[in-house]
Design an enzyme around this catalytic site. Structure first.
Site, PDB file in Angstrom:
ATOM      1  N   TYR A   1      -0.011  -4.600  11.509  1.00  0.00           N
ATOM      2  CA  TYR A   1      -0.218  -3.449  11.086  1.00  0.00           C
ATOM      3  C   TYR A   1       0.447  -2.527  11.951  1.00  0.00           C
ATOM      4  O   TYR A   1       1.211  -1.420  11.929  1.00  0.00           O
ATOM      5  CB  TYR A   1      -1.519  -2.955  10.799  1.00  0.00           C
ATOM      6  CG  TYR A   1      -2.146  -3.099   9.422  1.00  0.00           C
ATOM      7  CD1 TYR A   1      -2.608  -2.279   8.558  1.00  0.00           C
ATOM      8  CD2 TYR A   1      -2.069  -4.638   8.912  1.00  0.00           C
ATOM      9  CE1 TYR A   1      -2.805  -2.566   7.185  1.00  0.00           C
ATOM     10  CE2 TYR A   1      -2.448  -4.906   7.734  1.00  0.00           C
ATOM     11  CZ  TYR A   1      -2.589  -3.849   6.722  1.00  0.00           C
ATOM     12  OH  TYR A   1      -3.308  -4.142   5.632  1.00  0.00           O
TER      13      TYR A   1
ATOM     14  N   ASN B   1     -10.235  -3.307   1.865  1.00  0.00           N
ATOM     15  CA  ASN B   1      -9.996  -3.183   0.317  1.00  0.00           C
ATOM     16  C   ASN B   1     -11.134  -2.738  -0.486  1.00  0.00           C
ATOM     17  O   ASN B   1     -12.200  -2.696   0.017  1.00  0.00           O
ATOM     18  CB  ASN B   1      -9.117  -4.516  -0.134  1.00  0.00           C
ATOM     19  CG  ASN B   1      -7.686  -4.641   0.265  1.00  0.00           C
ATOM     20  OD1 ASN B   1      -6.848  -3.681   0.456  1.00  0.00           O
ATOM     21  ND2 ASN B   1      -7.222  -5.967   0.166  1.00  0.00           N
TER      22      ASN B   1
ATOM     23  N   HIS C   1       0.928  -1.147   0.017  1.00  0.00           N
ATOM     24  CA  HIS C   1      -0.063   0.215   0.095  1.00  0.00           C
ATOM     25  C   HIS C   1       0.949   1.274  -0.049  1.00  0.00           C
ATOM     26  O   HIS C   1       0.490   2.112   0.533  1.00  0.00           O
ATOM     27  CB  HIS C   1      -0.841  -0.015   1.322  1.00  0.00           C
ATOM     28  CG  HIS C   1      -1.845  -1.013   1.155  1.00  0.00           C
ATOM     29  ND1 HIS C   1      -2.957  -1.151   0.696  1.00  0.00           N
ATOM     30  CD2 HIS C   1      -1.868  -2.346   1.898  1.00  0.00           C
ATOM     31  CE1 HIS C   1      -3.701  -2.382   0.955  1.00  0.00           C
ATOM     32  NE2 HIS C   1      -3.018  -3.152   1.447  1.00  0.00           N
TER      33      HIS C   1
END
Length: 486
Positions: A340, A126, A53
Protein backbone atom coordinates in the site's frame (compact mmCIF):
# COMPACT_ATOMS: atom_id res chain seq x y z
CA UNK A 1 -16.43 39.89 -5.32
CA UNK A 2 -14.70 37.03 -7.11
CA UNK A 3 -10.96 36.65 -6.72
CA UNK A 4 -8.77 38.10 -9.45
CA UNK A 5 -7.38 35.38 -11.71
CA UNK A 6 -3.62 34.84 -11.79
CA UNK A 7 -1.17 32.30 -13.14
CA UNK A 8 0.09 29.63 -10.75
CA UNK A 9 2.97 31.99 -9.99
CA UNK A 10 0.59 34.75 -8.94
CA UNK A 11 0.91 36.93 -12.06
CA UNK A 12 -2.39 38.66 -12.95
CA UNK A 13 -4.21 37.26 -15.99
CA UNK A 14 -5.60 40.04 -18.15
CA UNK A 15 -7.73 37.85 -20.46
CA UNK A 16 -8.77 34.26 -19.81
CA UNK A 17 -10.97 34.04 -22.92
CA UNK A 18 -8.68 34.81 -25.84
CA UNK A 19 -5.27 33.48 -26.81
CA UNK A 20 -2.45 35.82 -27.81
CA UNK A 21 -2.33 35.74 -31.62
CA UNK A 22 -0.69 37.43 -34.56
CA UNK A 23 -3.75 39.22 -35.86
CA UNK A 24 -7.37 38.30 -35.19
CA UNK A 25 -7.06 34.95 -37.06
CA UNK A 26 -3.74 33.84 -35.62
CA UNK A 27 -1.54 31.90 -35.50
CA UNK A 28 -1.11 31.66 -31.72
CA UNK A 29 2.12 32.96 -30.22
CA UNK A 30 4.24 30.65 -28.08
CA UNK A 31 4.86 33.52 -25.69
CA UNK A 32 1.28 33.29 -24.38
CA UNK A 33 2.44 31.73 -21.12
CA UNK A 34 -1.03 31.70 -19.58
CA UNK A 35 -2.31 29.55 -22.45
CA UNK A 36 0.71 27.23 -22.27
CA UNK A 37 0.52 26.86 -18.49
CA UNK A 38 -3.23 26.21 -18.68
CA UNK A 39 -2.85 23.46 -21.30
CA UNK A 40 0.17 21.90 -19.60
CA UNK A 41 -1.58 21.66 -16.26
CA UNK A 42 -4.73 20.30 -17.90
CA UNK A 43 -2.65 17.51 -19.49
CA UNK A 44 -1.40 16.59 -16.04
CA UNK A 45 -4.61 16.85 -14.01
CA UNK A 46 -5.00 13.12 -13.61
CA UNK A 47 -2.68 11.18 -11.37
CA UNK A 48 -2.49 7.42 -12.01
CA UNK A 49 -5.70 5.82 -10.81
CA UNK A 50 -5.50 3.18 -8.12
CA UNK A 51 -4.88 -0.24 -9.60
CA UNK A 52 -7.66 -1.43 -7.26
CA UNK A 53 -10.26 0.65 -5.41
CA UNK A 54 -10.14 3.27 -8.19
CA UNK A 55 -13.77 4.44 -7.86
CA UNK A 56 -14.41 5.87 -4.43
CA UNK A 57 -16.13 8.35 -2.14
CA UNK A 58 -14.92 9.98 1.06
CA UNK A 59 -16.05 11.95 4.09
CA UNK A 60 -14.77 13.26 7.42
CA UNK A 61 -16.14 12.55 10.86
CA UNK A 62 -15.39 11.64 14.44
CA UNK A 63 -14.74 8.50 16.41
CA UNK A 64 -16.05 8.51 19.98
CA UNK A 65 -15.01 5.97 22.63
CA UNK A 66 -18.04 4.43 24.37
CA UNK A 67 -16.43 1.48 26.18
CA UNK A 68 -13.13 0.96 27.98
CA UNK A 69 -10.65 -1.36 26.22
CA UNK A 70 -7.55 0.01 27.95
CA UNK A 71 -6.83 -3.41 29.44
CA UNK A 72 -6.05 -4.53 25.89
CA UNK A 73 -4.26 -1.50 24.46
CA UNK A 74 -2.33 1.54 25.58
CA UNK A 75 -3.25 3.46 22.39
CA UNK A 76 -4.17 6.92 23.61
CA UNK A 77 -7.22 7.35 21.39
CA UNK A 78 -8.94 4.75 23.62
CA UNK A 79 -7.72 6.26 26.91
CA UNK A 80 -11.10 7.45 28.21
CA UNK A 81 -14.81 7.02 27.55
CA UNK A 82 -16.16 9.97 25.60
CA UNK A 83 -12.84 10.81 23.97
CA UNK A 84 -13.18 11.89 20.35
CA UNK A 85 -10.73 11.49 17.48
CA UNK A 86 -11.06 13.10 14.04
CA UNK A 87 -11.48 10.57 11.24
CA UNK A 88 -11.63 10.27 7.46
CA UNK A 89 -13.25 7.39 5.56
CA UNK A 90 -12.86 6.37 1.93
CA UNK A 91 -15.35 3.89 0.49
CA UNK A 92 -14.79 2.28 -2.90
CA UNK A 93 -15.48 -0.51 -5.29
CA UNK A 94 -12.51 -2.80 -5.90
CA UNK A 95 -12.15 -4.08 -9.45
CA UNK A 96 -13.64 -1.33 -11.60
CA UNK A 97 -12.01 1.70 -13.14
CA UNK A 98 -12.70 5.26 -12.00
CA UNK A 99 -15.58 5.56 -14.45
CA UNK A 100 -17.25 2.31 -13.48
CA UNK A 101 -20.63 2.08 -11.82
CA UNK A 102 -21.03 2.22 -8.05
CA UNK A 103 -23.49 -0.69 -8.09
CA UNK A 104 -21.35 -3.34 -9.76
CA UNK A 105 -21.07 -6.74 -8.10
CA UNK A 106 -17.84 -6.26 -6.23
CA UNK A 107 -16.52 -6.05 -2.67
CA UNK A 108 -16.47 -2.53 -1.24
CA UNK A 109 -13.42 -0.90 0.27
CA UNK A 110 -13.97 0.55 3.75
CA UNK A 111 -10.81 2.45 4.74
CA UNK A 112 -10.75 4.56 7.93
CA UNK A 113 -8.07 7.03 9.02
CA UNK A 114 -7.97 8.11 12.66
CA UNK A 115 -5.99 11.34 13.20
CA UNK A 116 -4.72 10.44 16.68
CA UNK A 117 -2.42 12.38 19.00
CA UNK A 118 0.23 9.70 18.37
CA UNK A 119 0.00 9.73 14.57
CA UNK A 120 -2.35 8.38 11.93
CA UNK A 121 -3.93 4.98 12.41
CA UNK A 122 -5.29 3.57 9.15
CA UNK A 123 -7.77 0.69 9.33
CA UNK A 124 -7.82 -0.26 5.64
CA UNK A 125 -10.44 -2.94 5.13
CA UNK A 126 -13.50 -4.02 3.17
CA UNK A 127 -17.21 -4.59 3.71
CA UNK A 128 -16.42 -8.31 4.02
CA UNK A 129 -14.67 -10.08 6.91
CA UNK A 130 -12.75 -12.33 4.50
CA UNK A 131 -10.93 -12.13 1.16
CA UNK A 132 -10.28 -14.35 -1.86
CA UNK A 133 -6.67 -15.15 -0.95
CA UNK A 134 -4.50 -16.04 2.00
CA UNK A 135 -1.10 -15.23 0.43
CA UNK A 136 -0.20 -11.90 -1.18
CA UNK A 137 1.97 -13.53 -3.84
CA UNK A 138 -1.26 -14.46 -5.67
CA UNK A 139 -2.75 -10.96 -5.50
CA UNK A 140 -1.48 -9.49 -8.81
CA UNK A 141 -2.63 -12.60 -10.69
CA UNK A 142 -6.04 -12.51 -9.04
CA UNK A 143 -6.59 -8.82 -9.80
CA UNK A 144 -5.59 -9.37 -13.43
CA UNK A 145 -8.52 -11.81 -13.67
CA UNK A 146 -10.86 -9.08 -12.42
CA UNK A 147 -9.57 -6.47 -14.85
CA UNK A 148 -9.67 -6.55 -18.65
CA UNK A 149 -8.49 -9.31 -20.99
CA UNK A 150 -5.21 -8.28 -22.66
CA UNK A 151 -6.55 -9.06 -26.14
CA UNK A 152 -10.26 -8.22 -26.09
CA UNK A 153 -10.07 -5.49 -23.42
CA UNK A 154 -13.28 -6.98 -21.98
CA UNK A 155 -14.05 -8.38 -18.54
CA UNK A 156 -13.60 -12.16 -18.69
CA UNK A 157 -15.78 -14.60 -16.70
CA UNK A 158 -13.47 -17.33 -18.00
CA UNK A 159 -10.44 -15.73 -16.34
CA UNK A 160 -12.35 -15.16 -13.10
CA UNK A 161 -13.69 -18.68 -12.70
CA UNK A 162 -10.56 -20.34 -14.07
CA UNK A 163 -8.70 -18.70 -11.18
CA UNK A 164 -11.37 -19.27 -8.52
CA UNK A 165 -11.99 -22.89 -9.51
CA UNK A 166 -8.28 -23.65 -8.99
CA UNK A 167 -8.11 -21.73 -5.69
CA UNK A 168 -10.51 -23.36 -3.20
CA UNK A 169 -9.47 -20.79 -0.57
CA UNK A 170 -11.53 -18.23 -2.55
CA UNK A 171 -14.85 -20.08 -2.05
CA UNK A 172 -15.86 -18.27 1.16
CA UNK A 173 -15.45 -14.83 -0.44
CA UNK A 174 -16.97 -15.97 -3.76
CA UNK A 175 -20.05 -17.04 -1.81
CA UNK A 176 -20.28 -13.58 -0.23
CA UNK A 177 -19.66 -11.82 -3.56
CA UNK A 178 -22.44 -13.62 -5.43
CA UNK A 179 -24.92 -13.44 -2.58
CA UNK A 180 -27.14 -10.42 -2.01
CA UNK A 181 -24.21 -8.89 -0.09
CA UNK A 182 -22.30 -8.50 -3.36
CA UNK A 183 -24.33 -5.42 -4.34
CA UNK A 184 -24.69 -3.14 -1.28
CA UNK A 185 -27.26 -0.35 -1.38
CA UNK A 186 -24.72 2.46 -1.28
CA UNK A 187 -22.10 2.89 1.41
CA UNK A 188 -24.24 3.86 4.41
CA UNK A 189 -26.05 0.53 4.65
CA UNK A 190 -23.11 -1.86 4.88
CA UNK A 191 -20.74 -3.04 7.58
CA UNK A 192 -16.98 -2.59 7.53
CA UNK A 193 -14.21 -4.91 8.66
CA UNK A 194 -10.50 -4.65 9.25
CA UNK A 195 -10.65 -8.22 7.88
CA UNK A 196 -7.07 -9.09 8.88
CA UNK A 197 -5.98 -10.17 12.32
CA UNK A 198 -4.12 -7.32 14.05
CA UNK A 199 -2.79 -7.07 17.59
CA UNK A 200 -3.17 -4.81 20.60
CA UNK A 201 -0.54 -4.18 23.28
CA UNK A 202 -1.31 -2.86 26.75
CA UNK A 203 0.80 -0.90 29.25
CA UNK A 204 2.15 -4.15 30.64
CA UNK A 205 3.54 -5.20 27.27
CA UNK A 206 0.95 -7.95 26.89
CA UNK A 207 -0.30 -8.75 23.38
CA UNK A 208 -3.75 -9.90 22.30
CA UNK A 209 -4.91 -10.48 18.76
CA UNK A 210 -7.89 -8.56 17.43
CA UNK A 211 -10.34 -8.30 14.55
CA UNK A 212 -12.11 -4.98 13.93
CA UNK A 213 -15.80 -4.68 13.01
CA UNK A 214 -17.83 -1.60 12.07
CA UNK A 215 -21.57 -2.30 12.24
CA UNK A 216 -23.86 0.16 10.48
CA UNK A 217 -26.51 1.67 12.73
CA UNK A 218 -28.80 2.06 9.70
CA UNK A 219 -29.00 -1.69 9.11
CA UNK A 220 -27.70 -3.62 6.13
CA UNK A 221 -29.46 -3.04 2.82
CA UNK A 222 -28.56 -4.66 -0.48
CA UNK A 223 -29.71 -4.15 -4.05
CA UNK A 224 -31.26 -6.92 -6.10
CA UNK A 225 -29.21 -7.93 -9.13
CA UNK A 226 -31.81 -6.31 -11.39
CA UNK A 227 -31.80 -3.02 -9.48
CA UNK A 228 -27.99 -2.95 -9.42
CA UNK A 229 -27.89 -3.30 -13.21
CA UNK A 230 -30.64 -0.71 -13.68
CA UNK A 231 -28.89 1.84 -11.47
CA UNK A 232 -25.58 1.23 -13.24
CA UNK A 233 -27.25 2.69 -16.32
CA UNK A 234 -29.51 5.29 -14.71
CA UNK A 235 -27.16 6.60 -12.01
CA UNK A 236 -23.67 5.07 -12.11
CA UNK A 237 -22.62 7.40 -9.25
CA UNK A 238 -25.48 6.20 -7.03
CA UNK A 239 -23.39 5.49 -3.92
CA UNK A 240 -21.44 8.74 -4.18
CA UNK A 241 -24.66 10.74 -4.59
CA UNK A 242 -26.33 8.98 -1.65
CA UNK A 243 -23.41 9.49 0.74
CA UNK A 244 -22.73 13.11 -0.15
CA UNK A 245 -26.42 14.01 -0.10
CA UNK A 246 -27.08 12.37 3.27
CA UNK A 247 -24.19 14.18 4.95
CA UNK A 248 -25.06 17.49 3.30
CA UNK A 249 -28.62 17.23 4.66
CA UNK A 250 -27.44 16.43 8.20
CA UNK A 251 -28.40 12.74 8.04
CA UNK A 252 -25.06 11.56 9.40
CA UNK A 253 -24.31 7.82 9.02
CA UNK A 254 -22.88 6.03 12.04
CA UNK A 255 -21.21 2.71 12.71
CA UNK A 256 -20.72 0.88 16.01
CA UNK A 257 -17.04 -0.05 16.28
CA UNK A 258 -16.43 -3.44 17.90
CA UNK A 259 -13.62 -5.93 18.32
CA UNK A 260 -13.05 -9.63 18.71
CA UNK A 261 -10.14 -10.31 21.05
CA UNK A 262 -8.11 -13.46 21.71
CA UNK A 263 -4.85 -14.36 23.37
CA UNK A 264 -2.25 -16.37 21.51
CA UNK A 265 -3.11 -19.41 23.64
CA UNK A 266 -6.84 -19.05 22.94
CA UNK A 267 -6.13 -18.97 19.21
CA UNK A 268 -3.84 -22.00 19.48
CA UNK A 269 -6.56 -23.93 21.33
CA UNK A 270 -9.17 -22.87 18.76
CA UNK A 271 -6.94 -23.92 15.86
CA UNK A 272 -6.32 -27.30 17.49
CA UNK A 273 -10.08 -27.80 17.84
CA UNK A 274 -11.22 -26.52 14.43
CA UNK A 275 -8.19 -26.96 12.19
CA UNK A 276 -8.50 -23.35 11.02
CA UNK A 277 -5.53 -21.00 10.95
CA UNK A 278 -6.65 -17.90 12.91
CA UNK A 279 -4.41 -15.69 10.76
CA UNK A 280 -5.92 -16.90 7.47
CA UNK A 281 -7.73 -14.03 5.74
CA UNK A 282 -10.16 -16.43 4.05
CA UNK A 283 -11.55 -17.45 7.46
CA UNK A 284 -13.64 -15.70 10.13
CA UNK A 285 -13.52 -16.02 13.89
CA UNK A 286 -17.06 -17.23 14.76
CA UNK A 287 -18.80 -14.86 17.17
CA UNK A 288 -19.81 -17.80 19.35
CA UNK A 289 -16.12 -18.49 20.01
CA UNK A 290 -14.96 -14.86 20.11
CA UNK A 291 -17.85 -12.50 20.99
CA UNK A 292 -17.97 -8.92 19.78
CA UNK A 293 -16.84 -6.32 22.32
CA UNK A 294 -18.14 -2.75 21.89
CA UNK A 295 -15.55 0.03 21.58
CA UNK A 296 -17.07 3.20 20.16
CA UNK A 297 -19.04 4.97 17.44
CA UNK A 298 -17.82 6.32 14.11
CA UNK A 299 -19.89 9.18 12.64
CA UNK A 300 -19.41 10.84 9.24
CA UNK A 301 -20.53 14.46 9.39
CA UNK A 302 -18.55 16.55 6.89
CA UNK A 303 -18.16 16.29 3.13
CA UNK A 304 -14.85 17.11 1.42
CA UNK A 305 -14.55 20.52 -0.19
CA UNK A 306 -12.38 19.30 -3.07
CA UNK A 307 -12.63 15.70 -4.25
CA UNK A 308 -9.21 15.45 -5.87
CA UNK A 309 -7.29 16.98 -2.98
CA UNK A 310 -9.11 15.14 -0.22
CA UNK A 311 -10.35 11.85 -1.66
CA UNK A 312 -8.40 11.05 -4.83
CA UNK A 313 -5.08 11.91 -3.17
CA UNK A 314 -5.95 10.26 0.14
CA UNK A 315 -3.23 7.68 0.71
CA UNK A 316 -3.99 5.13 3.43
CA UNK A 317 -1.90 2.14 4.44
CA UNK A 318 -2.48 -0.70 6.91
CA UNK A 319 1.16 -0.22 7.97
CA UNK A 320 0.07 2.96 9.78
CA UNK A 321 -0.54 1.83 13.36
CA UNK A 322 0.09 3.75 16.58
CA UNK A 323 1.71 2.68 19.87
CA UNK A 324 -0.49 0.05 21.48
CA UNK A 325 -1.23 -1.64 18.14
CA UNK A 326 0.59 -4.14 15.99
CA UNK A 327 0.33 -6.77 13.30
CA UNK A 328 0.05 -10.55 13.05
CA UNK A 329 1.52 -13.41 10.99
CA UNK A 330 -1.35 -13.02 8.46
CA UNK A 331 0.44 -13.53 5.10
CA UNK A 332 -1.90 -11.22 3.19
CA UNK A 333 -1.47 -8.49 5.80
CA UNK A 334 2.31 -8.82 5.64
CA UNK A 335 2.18 -8.25 1.87
CA UNK A 336 -0.15 -5.27 2.19
CA UNK A 337 2.13 -3.60 4.75
CA UNK A 338 4.60 -3.13 1.89
CA UNK A 339 2.29 -2.84 -1.10
CA UNK A 340 0.00 0.00 0.00
CA UNK A 341 2.70 2.50 0.90
CA UNK A 342 4.61 1.58 -2.24
CA UNK A 343 1.49 2.21 -4.34
CA UNK A 344 1.08 5.67 -2.79
CA UNK A 345 4.71 6.54 -3.53
CA UNK A 346 4.09 5.72 -7.20
CA UNK A 347 0.59 7.16 -7.48
CA UNK A 348 0.80 10.40 -5.47
CA UNK A 349 4.51 10.89 -4.83
CA UNK A 350 7.28 10.45 -2.33
CA UNK A 351 5.98 13.30 -0.18
CA UNK A 352 2.31 12.30 -0.22
CA UNK A 353 2.18 12.42 3.59
CA UNK A 354 2.63 16.22 3.40
CA UNK A 355 -0.81 16.67 1.83
CA UNK A 356 -3.43 17.88 4.33
CA UNK A 357 -5.64 14.78 4.08
CA UNK A 358 -2.62 12.56 4.71
CA UNK A 359 -0.64 14.65 7.19
CA UNK A 360 -0.76 13.67 10.86
CA UNK A 361 -2.44 16.17 13.16
CA UNK A 362 0.22 15.81 15.80
CA UNK A 363 3.87 16.91 15.85
CA UNK A 364 6.09 14.74 13.65
CA UNK A 365 9.81 14.61 12.95
CA UNK A 366 12.08 12.45 10.82
CA UNK A 367 15.14 12.66 8.59
CA UNK A 368 13.27 12.18 5.30
CA UNK A 369 14.20 14.98 2.93
CA UNK A 370 13.83 16.26 -0.59
CA UNK A 371 12.09 14.56 -3.49
CA UNK A 372 9.28 15.96 -5.62
CA UNK A 373 6.95 18.48 -3.91
CA UNK A 374 8.97 18.60 -0.69
CA UNK A 375 7.21 21.60 0.84
CA UNK A 376 7.62 20.40 4.46
CA UNK A 377 11.29 19.67 4.19
CA UNK A 378 12.72 20.11 7.67
CA UNK A 379 14.27 23.52 7.16
CA UNK A 380 17.79 23.79 8.52
CA UNK A 381 17.36 20.88 10.93
CA UNK A 382 19.86 18.03 11.00
CA UNK A 383 19.01 15.48 8.30
CA UNK A 384 20.49 12.42 9.97
CA UNK A 385 19.90 10.54 13.20
CA UNK A 386 22.83 10.28 15.58
CA UNK A 387 23.71 6.82 16.83
CA UNK A 388 22.40 6.29 20.36
CA UNK A 389 25.19 5.20 22.68
CA UNK A 390 22.74 3.44 24.97
CA UNK A 391 21.27 1.29 22.24
CA UNK A 392 17.64 1.16 21.12
CA UNK A 393 14.38 -0.63 21.92
CA UNK A 394 14.94 -4.28 21.00
CA UNK A 395 11.49 -5.34 19.84
CA UNK A 396 9.03 -4.48 17.10
CA UNK A 397 8.59 -0.77 16.51
CA UNK A 398 10.06 0.25 19.86
CA UNK A 399 6.70 0.91 21.56
CA UNK A 400 7.13 -1.65 24.32
CA UNK A 401 5.40 -4.52 22.54
CA UNK A 402 6.62 -8.04 23.37
CA UNK A 403 8.66 -9.98 20.82
CA UNK A 404 6.66 -12.09 18.38
CA UNK A 405 7.72 -15.73 18.67
CA UNK A 406 8.52 -17.29 15.29
CA UNK A 407 9.15 -20.92 14.42
CA UNK A 408 9.83 -23.13 11.42
CA UNK A 409 12.27 -23.20 8.55
CA UNK A 410 12.21 -20.62 5.78
CA UNK A 411 10.39 -22.08 2.77
CA UNK A 412 7.43 -21.71 0.43
CA UNK A 413 4.62 -23.65 2.07
CA UNK A 414 1.66 -24.81 -0.02
CA UNK A 415 -1.28 -25.79 2.20
CA UNK A 416 -3.61 -26.81 -0.62
CA UNK A 417 -5.16 -30.18 0.05
CA UNK A 418 -4.30 -29.94 3.73
CA UNK A 419 -6.44 -26.97 4.81
CA UNK A 420 -10.22 -26.79 5.15
CA UNK A 421 -11.45 -24.15 2.69
CA UNK A 422 -15.03 -25.43 2.53
CA UNK A 423 -16.67 -25.64 5.97
CA UNK A 424 -16.93 -21.90 6.62
CA UNK A 425 -18.28 -21.29 3.11
CA UNK A 426 -20.87 -23.99 3.75
CA UNK A 427 -21.74 -22.50 7.12
CA UNK A 428 -22.39 -19.15 5.44
CA UNK A 429 -24.51 -20.79 2.73
CA UNK A 430 -26.65 -22.52 5.35
CA UNK A 431 -27.33 -19.17 7.04
CA UNK A 432 -29.02 -17.81 3.90
CA UNK A 433 -32.79 -17.84 3.55
CA UNK A 434 -34.29 -19.86 0.71
CA UNK A 435 -34.71 -16.73 -1.39
CA UNK A 436 -31.13 -15.66 -0.70
CA UNK A 437 -29.96 -19.09 -1.85
CA UNK A 438 -31.97 -18.82 -5.07
CA UNK A 439 -30.47 -15.38 -5.69
CA UNK A 440 -26.98 -16.80 -5.11
CA UNK A 441 -27.57 -19.62 -7.61
CA UNK A 442 -28.82 -17.22 -10.28
CA UNK A 443 -26.06 -14.66 -9.66
CA UNK A 444 -23.44 -17.38 -10.14
CA UNK A 445 -25.13 -18.93 -13.15
CA UNK A 446 -25.06 -15.69 -15.15
CA UNK A 447 -21.25 -15.48 -15.50
CA UNK A 448 -20.57 -19.23 -15.16
CA UNK A 449 -22.81 -20.00 -18.14
CA UNK A 450 -20.24 -18.16 -20.28
CA UNK A 451 -17.26 -20.38 -19.39
CA UNK A 452 -16.11 -23.84 -20.47
CA UNK A 453 -17.46 -27.12 -19.11
CA UNK A 454 -14.07 -27.91 -17.58
CA UNK A 455 -14.04 -24.72 -15.50
CA UNK A 456 -17.69 -25.17 -14.51
CA UNK A 457 -17.00 -28.70 -13.29
CA UNK A 458 -14.08 -27.54 -11.15
CA UNK A 459 -16.15 -24.75 -9.60
CA UNK A 460 -19.16 -27.00 -9.00
CA UNK A 461 -16.92 -29.45 -7.17
CA UNK A 462 -16.08 -26.69 -4.69
CA UNK A 463 -19.76 -25.86 -4.15
CA UNK A 464 -20.51 -29.57 -3.57
CA UNK A 465 -17.84 -29.80 -0.89
CA UNK A 466 -19.23 -26.74 0.89
CA UNK A 467 -22.79 -28.14 0.83
CA UNK A 468 -24.39 -30.56 -1.68
CA UNK A 469 -27.41 -28.25 -1.90
CA UNK A 470 -25.09 -25.44 -2.97
CA UNK A 471 -23.78 -27.38 -5.96
CA UNK A 472 -27.23 -28.71 -6.85
CA UNK A 473 -28.73 -25.24 -6.83
CA UNK A 474 -26.10 -23.81 -9.16
CA UNK A 475 -26.48 -26.80 -11.50
CA UNK A 476 -30.22 -26.17 -11.73
CA UNK A 477 -29.65 -22.46 -12.44
CA UNK A 478 -27.09 -23.32 -15.13
CA UNK A 479 -29.52 -25.81 -16.69
CA UNK A 480 -32.17 -23.10 -16.93
CA UNK A 481 -29.60 -21.13 -19.00
CA UNK A 482 -28.95 -24.02 -21.36
CA UNK A 483 -25.86 -25.45 -19.65
CA UNK A 484 -26.70 -28.99 -18.51
CA UNK A 485 -23.72 -30.05 -16.41
CA UNK A 486 -23.92 -33.55 -14.87
Amino acid sequence: MSQKMTTASGIPVADNQNSLTAGPRGPVLLQDFHLIEKLQHFNRERIPERVVHAKGSGAYGTFTVTHDISKYTKAKLFSSIGKQTAAFVRFSTVGGEKGSADTERDPRGFAVRFYTEEGNWDLVGNNTPTFFLKDGIKFPDFIHTQKRDPQTNLKSPTAMFDFWSKAPESLHQVTILFSDRGTPDGYRFMDGFGSHTFSLINDGGERVYVKWHLKTQLGIRNLSAADAVRLAGEDPDYAQRDLFGAIASGDFPRWDVKVQVATEQQLADWEARTGWNPFDLTKVWPHGDFPLIPVGVLELNRNPVNYHAEVEQAALSPANVVPGMGFSPDKMLQARLFAYHDAQLYRVGTNHQHLPVNAPRCPFHNQQRDGSMAFANGGAEQNFAAVQAGGSAPYGMGHGEPPLALSGGAGRYDGRGQEDDFTQAGNLFRLFSQQEKLNLFENLAVPMSQVSDEIIQRQLAQFDRADPAYGAGVRAALKSRGRNID
